[in-house]
Write a protein that holds these residues in place. Structure first.
Motif, mmCIF file in Angstrom:
data_model
loop_
_atom_site.group_PDB
_atom_site.id
_atom_site.type_symbol
_atom_site.label_atom_id
_atom_site.label_comp_id
_atom_site.label_asym_id
_atom_site.label_seq_id
_atom_site.Cartn_x
_atom_site.Cartn_y
_atom_site.Cartn_z
ATOM 1 N N ASP A 230 76.545 29.070 42.594
ATOM 2 C CA ASP A 230 77.048 29.850 43.732
ATOM 3 C C ASP A 230 78.422 30.381 43.328
ATOM 4 O OD1 ASP A 230 78.122 30.866 46.044
ATOM 5 O OD2 ASP A 230 77.652 29.132 47.293
ATOM 6 N N ALA A 231 78.461 31.663 42.968
ATOM 7 C CA ALA A 231 79.693 32.254 42.425
ATOM 8 C C ALA A 231 80.811 32.352 43.456
ATOM 9 C CB ALA A 231 79.399 33.642 41.861
ATOM 10 N N SER A 232 80.482 32.165 44.735
ATOM 11 C CA SER A 232 81.505 32.302 45.781
ATOM 12 C C SER A 232 82.343 31.041 45.967
ATOM 13 C CB SER A 232 80.837 32.651 47.119
ATOM 14 O OG SER A 232 80.054 31.556 47.590
ATOM 15 N N LEU A 233 82.012 29.966 45.277
ATOM 16 C CA LEU A 233 82.757 28.717 45.459
ATOM 17 C C LEU A 233 84.208 28.885 45.029
ATOM 18 C CD1 LEU A 233 80.161 26.100 44.180
ATOM 19 C CD2 LEU A 233 80.977 26.356 46.510
ATOM 20 N N PRO A 234 85.144 28.375 45.822
ATOM 21 C CA PRO A 234 86.558 28.508 45.460
ATOM 22 C C PRO A 234 86.976 27.501 44.401
ATOM 23 C CG PRO A 234 86.367 27.243 47.478
ATOM 24 C CD PRO A 234 84.965 27.685 47.120
ATOM 25 N N ALA A 275 77.802 25.360 48.361
ATOM 26 C CA ALA A 275 78.825 24.921 49.315
ATOM 27 C C ALA A 275 78.150 24.123 50.415
ATOM 28 C CB ALA A 275 79.553 26.129 49.903
ATOM 29 N N ALA A 276 78.699 22.972 50.733
ATOM 30 C CA ALA A 276 78.199 22.152 51.839
ATOM 31 C C ALA A 276 79.256 22.133 52.938
ATOM 32 C CB ALA A 276 77.900 20.734 51.363
ATOM 33 N N ARG A 277 78.829 22.280 54.162
ATOM 34 C CA ARG A 277 79.768 22.357 55.286
ATOM 35 C C ARG A 277 79.682 21.107 56.149
ATOM 36 N NH1 ARG A 277 81.764 27.334 55.019
ATOM 37 N NH2 ARG A 277 80.498 28.923 53.963
ATOM 38 N N GLN A 278 80.841 20.736 56.699
ATOM 39 C CA GLN A 278 80.950 19.592 57.598
ATOM 40 C C GLN A 278 80.348 18.341 56.949
ATOM 41 O OE1 GLN A 278 82.887 20.089 60.020
ATOM 42 N NE2 GLN A 278 82.892 22.318 59.830
ATOM 43 N N VAL A 279 80.989 17.914 55.878
ATOM 44 C CA VAL A 279 80.509 16.789 55.072
ATOM 45 C C VAL A 279 81.392 15.561 55.321
ATOM 46 C CG1 VAL A 279 80.227 15.938 52.712
ATOM 47 C CG2 VAL A 279 79.543 18.274 53.289
ATOM 48 N N ARG A 285 85.920 13.296 57.307
ATOM 49 C CA ARG A 285 85.181 14.529 57.546
ATOM 50 C C ARG A 285 85.873 15.681 56.836
ATOM 51 N NH1 ARG A 285 80.271 15.324 58.499
ATOM 52 N NH2 ARG A 285 79.780 17.309 59.442
ATOM 53 N N TYR A 286 85.098 16.478 56.088
ATOM 54 C CA TYR A 286 85.627 17.640 55.382
ATOM 55 C C TYR A 286 84.889 18.897 55.830
ATOM 56 C CZ TYR A 286 87.651 14.107 52.307
ATOM 57 O OH TYR A 286 88.338 13.023 51.815
ATOM 58 N N ARG A 287 85.649 19.940 56.061
ATOM 59 C CA ARG A 287 85.070 21.206 56.520
ATOM 60 C C ARG A 287 84.171 21.820 55.464
ATOM 61 N NH1 ARG A 287 86.274 26.375 55.698
ATOM 62 N NH2 ARG A 287 88.036 25.755 54.397
ATOM 63 N N LEU A 288 84.570 21.692 54.198
ATOM 64 C CA LEU A 288 83.829 22.321 53.112
ATOM 65 C C LEU A 288 83.843 21.391 51.902
ATOM 66 C CD1 LEU A 288 82.429 25.057 52.358
ATOM 67 C CD2 LEU A 288 84.628 25.745 51.361
ATOM 68 N N ALA A 289 82.724 21.353 51.181
ATOM 69 C CA ALA A 289 82.644 20.506 49.986
ATOM 70 C C ALA A 289 81.779 21.175 48.931
ATOM 71 C CB ALA A 289 82.070 19.129 50.330
ATOM 72 N N LEU A 290 82.076 20.851 47.690
ATOM 73 C CA LEU A 290 81.222 21.257 46.576
ATOM 74 C C LEU A 290 79.999 20.360 46.553
ATOM 75 C CD1 LEU A 290 80.507 22.484 43.749
ATOM 76 C CD2 LEU A 290 81.990 20.702 42.776
ATOM 77 N N ASP A 291 78.823 20.968 46.454
ATOM 78 C CA ASP A 291 77.563 20.254 46.316
ATOM 79 C C ASP A 291 77.018 20.593 44.933
ATOM 80 O OD1 ASP A 291 75.831 18.456 47.399
ATOM 81 O OD2 ASP A 291 74.777 19.863 48.681
ATOM 82 N N LYS A 351 73.579 13.899 42.591
ATOM 83 C CA LYS A 351 74.252 14.771 43.544
ATOM 84 C C LYS A 351 75.731 14.395 43.617
ATOM 85 C CE LYS A 351 70.062 15.200 46.327
ATOM 86 N NZ LYS A 351 69.468 15.030 47.684
ATOM 87 N N ILE A 352 76.573 15.354 43.274
ATOM 88 C CA ILE A 352 78.022 15.144 43.316
ATOM 89 C C ILE A 352 78.586 15.958 44.474
ATOM 90 C CG2 ILE A 352 80.209 15.457 42.088
ATOM 91 C CD1 ILE A 352 78.666 15.236 39.476
ATOM 92 N N GLN A 353 79.363 15.326 45.322
ATOM 93 C CA GLN A 353 80.059 16.046 46.386
ATOM 94 C C GLN A 353 81.566 15.809 46.251
ATOM 95 O OE1 GLN A 353 78.248 14.924 50.208
ATOM 96 N NE2 GLN A 353 77.209 16.908 50.215
#
Length: 357
Positions: A230-234, A275-279, A285-291, A351-353
């Motif tokens: 996912d190229a949009s990941l920050p 991108a995983a949301r609300q992890v 709790r994190y709004r955004l996470a790398l999956d 699976k790494i988050q």
């Protein structure tokens, strides 16, 4: 408690659990983003419906809801099956439902927790607790082993110097060699605690490309490593070398497990980012996470060690040190993340988050 001041429901959109606010007749006043995503219906459609239409065989839920509305008790809990839109994985979803009275009985708060999600959170908590205990045990054990090893090696060297029969030096060399091997093992156990954490901006795809090139350089025949990025990941703040080592340990293990597949010419590893949301990780709790998923088509992790693969000295491979996954988990935890594994014959996924800014 009143939820009617200002725009009272915005905070519910930050929850991973499904939350709806209902009138006393079961009509929906509000449904959060998680509810929309799971049911596969827009919020406006949900707000025109009654809660009981969302469930398979809702009789028990209706009686619990009515008891809460009538103030027989303030909160009710039960298991239920949630309907989903046909195009949104239409099989019913098992959930744990919590029905709570709010606004003095004028409204009811419905919270749904996926039973699988709850199981995953419990499993994650156990894993993190085990990792913490193991980490402390490793550190203490390594320090206890380190000092006697130096004495053993030194004594063997002195003994070798005093031997008149040089043929006996074969035995002292065995002692020295084994002491050095154990010293190297102890150094690897202590490595995460010695090396400073070097933090800078990290592009996860640069990390994956580095790992990909290293693994393909070693296993050049019969193995394909597929990119699914996912190229949009920050970018995010992290230790690039630690992340490379963590991903490399997992990917290298996968390549070794694919020996037969490599010989057959159909070994495959997939590096996938999303991108995983609300992890939730470690109760935070994190709004955004790398999956990040590392998937292979190998034989799978042996069932007898599947629950212990992140423990030190546990290996499913002859000659393996059993430290690669332990160190990988440690490095990812230093980034406030977690590694989990799902494995069956023909498919293993690590699976790494990691939280993202």
């Amino acid at each position: 408690m009143s939820l009617l001041r200002g725009n009272p429901y915005d905070a519910f959109d930050h929850l991973a659990t499904m939350v709806a606010v209902l009138k006393a007749d079961g009509r929906c006043v509000y449904a959060n983003a998680a509810f929309e995503a799971v049911l596969g219906l827009p919020r406006r459609a949900l707000q025109k419906s009654r809660m009981f239409d969302w469930f398979v065989e809702s009789h028990l839920l209706q009686s619990t809801f009515r008891a809460v509305v009538d103030n027989e008790y303030s909160t009710g809990r039960l298991e239920a099956l949630l309907r989903r839109a046909p195009g949104n994985n239409g099989d019913p979803l098992p959930v744990h439902a919590i029905v709570t009275q709010i606004d003095h009985g004028e409204q009811v708060l419905l919270e749904l927790v996926e039973i699988e999600q709850q199981s995953r959170q419990d499993r994650e908590t156990r894993t993190l607790d085990q990792v913490r205990v193991t980490k402390e045990l490793i550190r203490n054990l390594a320090h206890e082993i380190k000092n006697p090893l130096g004495g053993i090696r030194g004594a063997a060297q002195l003994l070798e110097m005093e031997l008149d029969d040089k043929s006996l030096t074969e035995y002292t060399q065995v002692i020295i060699h084994e002491a050095d091997r154990l010293q190297a093992l102890v150094d690897r156990l202590l490595a995460p605690h010695r090396r400073p954490h070097i933090v800078a901006e990290v592009n996860i795809h640069e990390v994956l490309e580095r790992v990909r090139s290293l693994v393909l350089a070693e296993f050049s025949k019969g193995l394909v490593i597929v990119r699914d990025y996912d190229a949009s990941l920050p970018e995010f703040r992290g230790d690039r070398e630690q992340l490379i080592q963590a991903v490399l340990n997992i990917t290298h293990n996968a390549a070794l497990a694919l020996t037969q597949r490599r010989q057959d010419g159909d070994a495959r590893i997939v590096l996938r980012t999303r991108a995983a949301r609300q992890v939730t990780i470690d109760r935070t709790r994190y709004r955004l996470a790398l999956d990040l998923h590392i998937e292979d088509n190998g034989p799978g992790v042996p069932a007898e060690i599947r629950d212990r693969i992140f423990f030190p000295l546990v290996s499913g491979r002859d000659g393996g040190s059993g430290l690669g996954l332990t160190l990988a988990q440690d490095f990812i935890q230093q980034h406030h993340g977690l590694i989990e594994c799902e494995s069956e014959a023909g498919r293993t996924v690590f699976k790494i988050q990691i939280p993202l800014p």
